[in-house]
Design a protein around this motif. Structure first.
Motif, PDB file in Angstrom:
ATOM      1  N   THR A 240      -3.893  95.577  56.405  1.00 19.48           N
ATOM      2  CA  THR A 240      -2.193  95.284  55.871  1.00 19.48           C
ATOM      3  C   THR A 240      -1.514  95.461  57.258  1.00 19.48           C
ATOM      4  O   THR A 240      -0.179  95.420  57.226  1.00 19.48           O
ATOM      5  CB  THR A 240      -1.609  96.393  55.005  1.00 19.48           C
ATOM      6  OG1 THR A 240      -2.240  97.780  55.289  1.00 19.48           O
ATOM      7  CG2 THR A 240      -2.670  96.321  53.586  1.00 19.48           C
ATOM      8  N   ASP A 241      -1.997  95.664  58.434  1.00 24.93           N
ATOM      9  CA  ASP A 241      -1.356  95.844  59.782  1.00 24.93           C
ATOM     10  C   ASP A 241      -1.835  94.952  60.542  1.00 24.93           C
ATOM     11  O   ASP A 241      -3.059  94.495  60.909  1.00 24.93           O
ATOM     12  CB  ASP A 241      -1.866  97.195  60.173  1.00 24.93           C
ATOM     13  CG  ASP A 241      -0.602  97.576  61.333  1.00 24.93           C
ATOM     14  OD1 ASP A 241      -0.211  96.717  61.888  1.00 24.93           O
ATOM     15  OD2 ASP A 241      -0.615  98.919  61.557  1.00 24.93           O
TER      16      ASP A 241
ATOM     17  N   GLN B 180      -7.072  98.087  52.991  1.00 23.45           N
ATOM     18  CA  GLN B 180      -6.903  98.218  52.038  1.00 23.45           C
ATOM     19  C   GLN B 180      -8.087  97.721  51.031  1.00 23.45           C
ATOM     20  O   GLN B 180      -8.762  96.536  51.513  1.00 23.45           O
ATOM     21  CB  GLN B 180      -5.629  97.497  50.970  1.00 23.45           C
ATOM     22  CG  GLN B 180      -4.387  98.170  51.524  1.00 23.45           C
ATOM     23  CD  GLN B 180      -3.440  97.659  50.900  1.00 23.45           C
ATOM     24  OE1 GLN B 180      -3.449  96.531  50.056  1.00 23.45           O
ATOM     25  NE2 GLN B 180      -2.114  98.253  50.743  1.00 23.45           N
TER      26      GLN B 180
END
Length: 534
Positions: free
Chosen positions: A201-202, A487
């Motif tokens: 997610t980064d 995630q």
């Protein structure tokens, strides 16, 4: 034809008698129960009776069998004496899954014991030569009326097996775990198809370093309040250290898979899922496994399988130049799992001479098998603290200084696989069920680039809020996912990135049994004893 008794009477020599003297000493001195001791005494009495009655054939064959058992028991004693005869599978696993240096360090026979083994082997060879070259065994056995020797031998052999606990426990355990060995083959096939379904997610470049320590105890770190200067450099590095952390097993082969995967104490044998290395790969990371050991060891166990998941394998010790080369790879996202020999027993072999800060300590010349007496304990602790100061403070500080130069975000996590006993209970040394064997070093460090982001500061604050909590290494996987922005629906269920930790029993493997650590070890003896507090 020369008679059996005449041959053996002529060929018994001083080597044989010297061997037997040492055999008797070992038989009587090896630890065991009253039953074991009585059985050994019976064996020796019958053995002596056969000799006095000139039953040389029975006497000689029994001597060779005795020698075999003494060698076996001598080897198992060197391990089992520390493990209290509770977990012989560890002995087997360590031998199958390590290098020669670790085997040598683990067994470490004394000079007398090496001499004994040499004499036993030499004696067996000489006797075999005499026996098979000079005697027609099948004819002589019956002609000399030694049929009764077979009965005597069977009785003595049974008594000897009964008297040797390591052999009995090992055989029993191997029989019990045989179904697990068969099941493991099926699980290896099952894990090949496992997927985390992980995603990142980064979008920022990031390097995650997971450093697997070896035999590093958290209660011997100055950063955790230990009263000696074992980590003076790390005291200045803003590390976040957890002083009440334990491993879920007391030896590497069992603890490491539980650190790196969703495996827990109730999962027996090979775990049918891949490790966090594969999760990072699925999330777009290039992955490395750096270790002082070769990539594949004898035996297809879980650590081998985990190592094979990495994109790259590098065999090296703690080497800043090697790490620099890995860091310079063009991949924007990197996971580096680093494994070293750390402070593994023998402690004095784990640091150079110029790091002999705490004295008196052992060295290669002065070392002999230590005993639970104050003089030896003090030297062991000094040697261990020197190993901590070198392998944790000096080496890890050098890695952190290198990571400070990076422009991308950096997450560094250090966690030891297990601790070590140093005679805190008066009998345990490296291994077994002493609480000190579960006590581990565990800390984090982040570079300025990582801490610039407000969301990351919140994550780090969660860590800081839990530094005094009683935790186990089962928190590693999910915490590392959260810190790295990964995630997945497949979580282990234990993360330090939360406002309040849920309280649950700290379950660990004690031998082959799952126990509640805080109930079994209600009085943490490793916090007392000979630890230095000033």
């Amino acid at each position: 034809m020369i008679s059996v008794n005449q041959i053996f009477k002529e060929k018994i020599n001083y080597i044989f008698f010297l061997s037997l003297v040492l055999v008797f000493l070992e038989l009587l001195l090896l630890p065991g129960s009253y039953v074991s001791f009585i059985c050994r005494c019976i064996v020796l009495l019958i053995f002596l009776f056969c000799f006095l009655k000139k039953q040389y054939l029975t006497f000689s064959i029994l001597a060779i069998i005795l020698e075999f058992f003494v060698v076996v028991d001598l080897v198992t004693k060197r391990m089992a004496d520390w493990y209290f005869y509770q977990i012989p599978l560890e002995i087997i696993s360590i031998c199958l899954d390590t290098n020669f240096d670790e085997i040598r360090s683990t067994f470490n026979f004394s000079k007398l014991e090496y001499y004994l083994i040499f004499l036993l082997i030499l004696n067996a060879v000489l006797f075999s030569y005499v026996f098979f070259q000079k005697i027609d065994v099948s004819k002589s056995w019956y002609k000399t009326g030694n049929k009764k020797s077979a009965v005597i031998f069977f009785i003595l052999f049974s008594l000897f097996v009964l008297g040797f606990k390591p052999i009995r426990v090992t055989i029993k355990t191997l029989v019990l775990v045989a179904p697990e060995i068969v099941a493991d083959y099926k699980k290896i096939e099952e894990r090949k198809s496992f997927s985390w379904g992980a995603r990142s997610t980064d979008l920022n470049p990031i390097t995650v370093v997971l450093f697997l320590g070896e035999t590093h105890r958290g209660d011997h770190l100055q950063i955790n309040g230990y009263g000696r200067e074992t980590t003076p450099n790390l005291m200045t590095q803003n590390v976040i250290s957890f002083g009440n952390a334990i491993s879920q097993a007391s030896y590497t082969l069992a603890s490491t898979p539980m650190i790196l995967s969703r495996k827990n104490v109730n999962d027996k044998g090979i775990f049918p899922e891949k490790s966090l290395i594969t999760a990072f790969k699925e999330a777009g990371y290039q992955t490395w496994y750096i270790s002082y050991l070769k990539q594949a060891h004898i035996g297809d166990n879980e650590i081998n399988l985990i190592i094979k998941e990495a994109d790259h394998y590098v065999r090296a010790g703690v080497d800043s130049e090697i790490l620099r080369q890995v860091l310079d790879d063009r991949s924007e996202k990197k996971l580096i799992v680093y494994k070293t020999i750390g402070a593994h027993f023998l402690y004095h072999d784990r640091y150079p001479k110029d790091f002999e800060f705490f004295v008196p300590s052992f060295d290669s010349e002065s070392y002999r098998v230590p005993q639970p007496v104050e003089k030896d304990i003090v030297r062991l602790i000094n040697s261990y603290d020197n190993a901590i100061r070198y392998s944790v403070d000096f080496q890890i500080n050098s890695i952190i200084e290198l990571l400070k130069q990076r422009q991308e975000q950096v997450v560094f996590c250090f966690v030891s696989d297990h601790g070590t006993a140093i005679f805190e209970d008066g009998k345990s040394l490296y291994g077994g069920s002493s609480p000190a064997n579960y006590n581990i070093a565990w800390f984090y460090w982040f570079n300025e680039e990582y801490l610039k982001e407000k969301s990351h500061k919140k994550l780090v604050n969660f860590l800081k809020a839990h530094v005094n909590e009683k935790i186990t290494s089962e928190y590693i996987v999910d915490t590392l996912f959260d810190l790295s922005g990964i995630q997945t629906d497949k979580r282990k269920g234990y993360s330090l990135i939360t406002e309040k930790l849920s309280q649950h029993p700290r379950r660990v493997l004690n031998g082959n049994t799952v126990v509640d650590y805080d109930k079994i070890f209600t009085k943490n003896k490793h916090e007392e004893g000979y630890l230095f507090t000033k």
